[in-house]
Design an enzyme around this catalytic site. Structure first.
Site, PDB file in Angstrom:
ATOM      1  N   GLU A 242       0.892  -1.157   0.000  1.00 50.97           N
ATOM      2  CA  GLU A 242       0.000   0.000   0.000  1.00 50.97           C
ATOM      3  C   GLU A 242       0.928   1.204   0.000  1.00 50.97           C
ATOM      4  O   GLU A 242       1.625   1.463   0.971  1.00 50.97           O
ATOM      5  CB  GLU A 242      -0.897  -0.071   1.238  1.00 50.97           C
ATOM      6  CG  GLU A 242      -2.127   0.777   1.127  1.00 50.97           C
ATOM      7  CD  GLU A 242      -1.988   1.982   2.003  1.00 50.97           C
ATOM      8  OE1 GLU A 242      -1.366   2.953   1.554  1.00 50.97           O
ATOM      9  OE2 GLU A 242      -2.512   1.940   3.129  1.00 50.97           O
ATOM     10  N   CYS A 279      -2.366   8.201   4.204  1.00 52.49           N
ATOM     11  CA  CYS A 279      -2.351   7.787   2.798  1.00 52.49           C
ATOM     12  C   CYS A 279      -3.639   8.198   2.100  1.00 52.49           C
ATOM     13  O   CYS A 279      -3.717   8.162   0.883  1.00 52.49           O
ATOM     14  CB  CYS A 279      -2.137   6.281   2.677  1.00 52.49           C
ATOM     15  SG  CYS A 279      -3.172   5.336   3.790  1.00 52.49           S
TER      16      CYS A 279
END
Lengths: 479, 479
Positions: A242, A279
């Site tokens: 990720e 994120c």
């Protein structure tokens, strides 16, 4: 990527160095643990996770101060994050125990199957084996030692070796120590969870044949480096990275006409939450009128960043983006006392069409790039060439108009989660959650690193053909 | 890998060169088709597949003779394989139309969700975009132009570019021509299925940013080459490679005591079926008494191989394995009239422990390596270090004893399908089927290339957060 911080305080009880065993020993132990973990029933794995959750909750008063000291995040945030972390472990435990995470398909024998008589075939899953998890800096609990990667891998029946993030070494050791004690108390196999430290050790582990899959949360650069190692092995393995994400937000004309104050306030909070170190931070915002938007903003404030390395990385990325052709700095509010600058940059759709990297360059911190458009068709042209992100948001009017529908549909082709009139930060843990998206936001767009579907990364299907009932795994038997 | 065979016959109607457009044109068309395919409803996609299945069935009398001529496989086998292929397309169509292939998760908003109020989140899937499929040589219908990779990708809503296998170029063109006509008749987007030819063109396509995933069935060497290209892209993509497999079979002492004739006859048929040119051919057989086993075998016969390149590859691989230390040739029955030699080699568990590659080296053709054991614990020691295979088979007694159970469980850790008292060849297409396994049998152990679960390779999840009902994809709305 850097080497771990030197330890500056004497070891407290429960914080003795855990990451100092030779890698070979760690992986040999993980391989042994894998055999026991594979055979454990879902209800057993559920008990392990519940035991860890209870132990971490009980140790909050020890854990949170260490997390505060190492991460510079506020106590309230970290207490909340610990709660999220133990909730997540309990959610997997509950779903395991109820059978909701089973993935079973049964085809009974069928002599009349049109392509020819079909044998009895029943499909279940088996764990992949020892898993390596690279902890993230920005969630010292929820994406670290006992974070989502670890609990989903344990739920799948995989031993986990965590590569500690150098930003919170003491917390990593303390969490590991509490968790391993709780695992032992719940009867889990020895060495089901182990900690390693150091970039070199982590990279060596990625390449070791005993590691069967890798989870990673962090930068695109670091993730790509490790991804390349994983897929270059003689026996390539799944790498679930990720990575960075710019999370585009489109404010439609109707949205700006009907909900300007809501949108401005929502943006201000989401942009600066956690000093922008998420994120899912909204890094790119398309607006019909940038000046009006900036004029509507409340004062922006951000807390200190996680550490000096991240603060320096943020400053450099921000300066780089601000210096690009046709990018202007609309606002740069200097941080004091070690807090980061908050920055709003602006550009145009033409500039992005000429240089699409403007909207795929992640600036990890409290900064966003505003792209002013004249007509929504310009935004659609820009997004048609957009690579990928974890999230895409439409800020529309009170109800979706044609513009809103078209944008939601367009974004669904480029992101893992589309959002209407909310903000991308604040990722809930649930069954339907999807946290992952096309490259560069993830190395594995078919998977999620948040939510119960995350378990699928760590197991693979196995079909049993013509196996008598009493030799089948329990979950595959009739009834 | 070689270049396509030159065309030696003049083009018949319906076999005009289809693979000659520039790759850039092909991929631009696929990208356009992707937008329409993504928006098509499952029922529409089902109609496309049904239309193709009907057209291929109707063209059997044209297709099968071309397949016979190019593949040297017998007419009966190829007619059956065409039936398998159209059944497969219809199975996906039926499952699409019924909603069985939907992958939906719904979390309604919950203000009391323990980690904090939860928004409404609903998860469905979207197609990845244009898919590249490398056809296999050994199934000119079922793993070629309209094989499992193609139909599962079309079912997912992805346009497909097929790289024709040079072993059956005319058949590839004819199949494509019939299928594209049928797709058009069913109202599918233009250029949903396209054909390319040539190794270089295929490799270029793997590296083109418009290709979003690759399916491959073939050798480990060729698959690894293309896998490396796919994961080395600036934007790496999923590569689903179904590579070589040795498919170990363990004959237990009880099996040999109770069912020797059954087992010997079953082996003889499975080893030589299709001249041994199956990825599930039983390449390694553990037996308690090799001499007795060889003495029980019926005469072994095999038809001609698919082509000279494969025959030469088989001969070389067989000679190489036969020349290894501690490997003896127990039987080598010379093939006549261009048929391959049939070969049974033998070795011992000690030899395999010293050189594990003995049992992971695929010999693609009618040959098997017998490993004689004294005690089953030797087999278990060997298999504990075994890399991976598509299948693992236990030939036991009439009912599973302790040995049988232990071996089934052990094999489940190393293969994608475990089989009791049947043989690995003859892979049915169904919902529970799993065709894939740990490296080197697959580059993606979490997926299957046969059965309805194959659709998951070509789509990814997208979550919708807080999206009003009438702006949600139809399948995510309540009721």
């Amino acid at each position: 990527m850097s080497t771990p911080s030197p330890r500056t305080t004497p070891a407290e009880p429960g914080t003795e160095p855990l990451g100092t065993e030779p890698l070979d020993t760690v992986l040999a132990r993980a391989t042994t643990a894998a055999e026991s973990a594979r055979r454990a029933r879902p209800a057993d794995r559920a008990r392990w996770l519940e035991s860890v959750a209870a132990a971490l909750d009980a140790a909050a008063a020890r854990l949170v101060p260490v997390a505060c000291r190492e991460s510079h995040l506020p106590e309230g945030r970290l207490s909340g994050e610990l709660g999220r972390t133990t909730f997540q472990a309990r959610l997997f435990a509950e779903r395991l125990a109820s059978g909701a995470l089973d993935d079973i398909r049964v085809d009974h024998a069928d002599p009349h199957w049109p392509m020819g008589a079909r044998p009895d075939i029943r499909r279940t899953t088996v764990p992949l084996g020892p898993v390596l998890v690279f902890a993230a800096s920005n969630f010292p609990f929820a994406f670290s030692v006992m974070g989502g990667d670890t609990v989903s891998a344990l739920a799948a029946g995989c031993p986990v070796v965590v590569k500690a993030h150098p930003g919170h070494p003491e917390l990593s050791r303390l969490t590991t120590s509490i968790a391993t004690e709780a695992l032992a108390a719940a009867g889990a196999p020895a060495h089901l969870l182990q900690l390693i430290e150091g970039e070199r050790t982590g990279a060596d582990a990625v390449q070791d044949h005993r590691v069967k899959a890798v989870g990673f949360t962090g930068s695109t650069r670091g993730g790509r480096y490790l991804f390349d190692l994983a897929v270059s092995r003689p026996d390539p393995i799944p790498f679930y990275g990720e990575l960075g994400s710019t999370n585009p937000v489109v404010v439609t004309p109707a949205g700006w006409a009907e909900r300007p104050a809501d949108i401005a306030a929502g943006f201000a909070a989401s942009c600066t939450l956690g000093a922008g170190q998420f994120c899912t931070q909204p890094g790119v915002v398309f607006v019909p009128d940038a000046d009006a938007f900036f004029g509507s903003l409340p004062p922006l404030t951000a807390g200190p960043m996680l550490g000096e390395r991240i603060a320096a990385g943020y400053a450099a990325a921000l300066d780089d983006l601000a210096a690009r052709d046709r990018v202007c700095t609309a606002l740069r509010s200097p941080g004091e006392d070690g807090h980061p600058d908050i920055a709003l940059l602006r550009t145009t759709t033409d500039a992005v069409l000429a240089d699409p990297s403007l909207i795929t360059t992640e600036v990890f911190g409290p900064a966003s790039l505003f792209v002013e458009y004249g007509d929504l068709s310009e935004v659609e042209a820009v997004l048609a060439g957009f690579e990928g992100a974890l999230t895409g948001t439409v800020q529309g009017g009170d109800t979706p108009d044609e513009d809103g529908r078209r944008l939601l549909d367009l974004l669904a082709g480029h992101v893992g989660r589309v959002i209407w009139n909310q903000w991308p930060t604040g990722v809930t843990v649930s069954d339907a959650q999807q946290h992952g998206g096309p490259w560069p936001s993830s190395t594995a767009p078919r998977t999620t690193s948040v939510g119960t579907a995350a378990i699928d990364r760590w197991r693979r299907p196995v079909a049993y053909q013509n196996v008598p009932a009493d030799a089948l795994p329990r979950e595959l038997r009739d009834q």
